[in-house]
Design a protein around this motif. Structure first.
Motif, PDB file in Angstrom:
ATOM      1  N   GLU A  11       0.812  -1.206   0.000  1.00  0.00           N
ATOM      2  CA  GLU A  11       0.000   0.000   0.000  1.00  0.00           C
ATOM      3  C   GLU A  11       0.855   1.270   0.000  1.00  0.00           C
ATOM      4  O   GLU A  11       0.492   2.257  -0.625  1.00  0.00           O
ATOM      5  CB  GLU A  11      -0.927   0.020   1.223  1.00  0.00           C
ATOM      6  CG  GLU A  11      -1.959  -1.086   1.238  1.00  0.00           C
ATOM      7  CD  GLU A  11      -3.005  -0.948   0.153  1.00  0.00           C
ATOM      8  OE1 GLU A  11      -3.447   0.190  -0.121  1.00  0.00           O
ATOM      9  OE2 GLU A  11      -3.380  -1.966  -0.435  1.00  0.00           O
ATOM     10  N   PHE A  12       1.969   1.211   0.728  1.00  0.00           N
ATOM     11  CA  PHE A  12       2.833   2.389   0.871  1.00  0.00           C
ATOM     12  C   PHE A  12       4.289   2.036   0.563  1.00  0.00           C
ATOM     13  O   PHE A  12       5.160   2.099   1.445  1.00  0.00           O
ATOM     14  CB  PHE A  12       2.745   2.950   2.303  1.00  0.00           C
ATOM     15  CG  PHE A  12       1.348   3.234   2.770  1.00  0.00           C
ATOM     16  CD1 PHE A  12       0.527   4.106   2.074  1.00  0.00           C
ATOM     17  CD2 PHE A  12       0.842   2.619   3.900  1.00  0.00           C
ATOM     18  CE1 PHE A  12      -0.765   4.374   2.510  1.00  0.00           C
ATOM     19  CE2 PHE A  12      -0.444   2.882   4.345  1.00  0.00           C
ATOM     20  CZ  PHE A  12      -1.257   3.769   3.646  1.00  0.00           C
ATOM     21  N   LYS A  69      -5.845   2.251   7.783  1.00  0.00           N
ATOM     22  CA  LYS A  69      -4.855   2.555   6.741  1.00  0.00           C
ATOM     23  C   LYS A  69      -4.700   4.067   6.595  1.00  0.00           C
ATOM     24  O   LYS A  69      -3.580   4.569   6.475  1.00  0.00           O
ATOM     25  CB  LYS A  69      -5.274   1.923   5.414  1.00  0.00           C
ATOM     26  CG  LYS A  69      -4.237   2.091   4.330  1.00  0.00           C
ATOM     27  CD  LYS A  69      -4.575   1.272   3.112  1.00  0.00           C
ATOM     28  CE  LYS A  69      -5.385   2.078   2.159  1.00  0.00           C
ATOM     29  NZ  LYS A  69      -5.602   1.442   0.872  1.00  0.00           N
ATOM     30  N   ASP A  70      -5.807   4.804   6.632  1.00  0.00           N
ATOM     31  CA  ASP A  70      -5.745   6.265   6.571  1.00  0.00           C
ATOM     32  C   ASP A  70      -4.963   6.833   7.751  1.00  0.00           C
ATOM     33  O   ASP A  70      -4.163   7.756   7.598  1.00  0.00           O
ATOM     34  CB  ASP A  70      -7.148   6.867   6.546  1.00  0.00           C
ATOM     35  CG  ASP A  70      -7.889   6.598   5.248  1.00  0.00           C
ATOM     36  OD1 ASP A  70      -7.252   6.209   4.236  1.00  0.00           O
ATOM     37  OD2 ASP A  70      -9.130   6.780   5.239  1.00  0.00           O
ATOM     38  N   TYR A  73      -1.273   6.159   7.219  1.00  0.00           N
ATOM     39  CA  TYR A  73      -0.710   7.044   6.193  1.00  0.00           C
ATOM     40  C   TYR A  73      -0.462   8.426   6.781  1.00  0.00           C
ATOM     41  O   TYR A  73       0.609   9.023   6.570  1.00  0.00           O
ATOM     42  CB  TYR A  73      -1.641   7.119   4.992  1.00  0.00           C
ATOM     43  CG  TYR A  73      -1.110   7.991   3.894  1.00  0.00           C
ATOM     44  CD1 TYR A  73       0.003   7.604   3.144  1.00  0.00           C
ATOM     45  CD2 TYR A  73      -1.702   9.212   3.594  1.00  0.00           C
ATOM     46  CE1 TYR A  73       0.500   8.410   2.139  1.00  0.00           C
ATOM     47  CE2 TYR A  73      -1.220  10.013   2.584  1.00  0.00           C
ATOM     48  CZ  TYR A  73      -0.120   9.608   1.862  1.00  0.00           C
ATOM     49  OH  TYR A  73       0.375  10.413   0.868  1.00  0.00           O
ATOM     50  N   ARG A  77       3.238  10.288   7.182  1.00  0.00           N
ATOM     51  CA  ARG A  77       3.511  11.611   6.589  1.00  0.00           C
ATOM     52  C   ARG A  77       3.950  12.611   7.641  1.00  0.00           C
ATOM     53  O   ARG A  77       4.757  13.489   7.360  1.00  0.00           O
ATOM     54  CB  ARG A  77       2.294  12.113   5.846  1.00  0.00           C
ATOM     55  CG  ARG A  77       2.013  11.237   4.648  1.00  0.00           C
ATOM     56  CD  ARG A  77       1.339  11.885   3.529  1.00  0.00           C
ATOM     57  NE  ARG A  77       1.525  13.310   3.468  1.00  0.00           N
ATOM     58  CZ  ARG A  77       1.724  13.964   2.352  1.00  0.00           C
ATOM     59  NH1 ARG A  77       1.791  13.326   1.223  1.00  0.00           N
ATOM     60  NH2 ARG A  77       1.838  15.272   2.349  1.00  0.00           N
TER      61      ARG A  77
END
Length: 79
Positions: A11-12, A69-70, A73, A77
């Motif tokens: 995903e990342f 997941k949000d 993320y 960041r």
């Protein structure tokens, strides 16, 4: 189970090294990653009928995985 989709590294991919480091040095991130891994396994088991669930329960798992997941993320960041 074969390949499980939605692994964090898939995903990342731009954060793979950072995630590896944070799993060791940041207890909060390690918990987030572990919780995501557990939820992802439950979703995969439901989707492949290894552990079937009612449709609404499966949808709830997917929503929880998406929200987590949000959160991961945003954490990646910010840190």
């Amino acid at each position: 189970m074969a390949n499980t989709p939605h692994e964090l590294a898939e995903e990342f991919p731009e954060f793979v090294e950072k995630m590896s480091s944070l799993k060791v040095t940041d207890k909060h991130f390690a918990k987030l990653a572990n919780d995501y891994h557990d939820l992802n396994r439950k979703v995969h088991a439901a989707e492949t009928n290894v552990m079937p669930r009612e449709e609404l329960a499966e949808i709830d798992l997917r929503k929880r995985r998406g929200a987590l997941k949000d959160e991961i993320y945003a954490y990646l960041r910010a840190n």
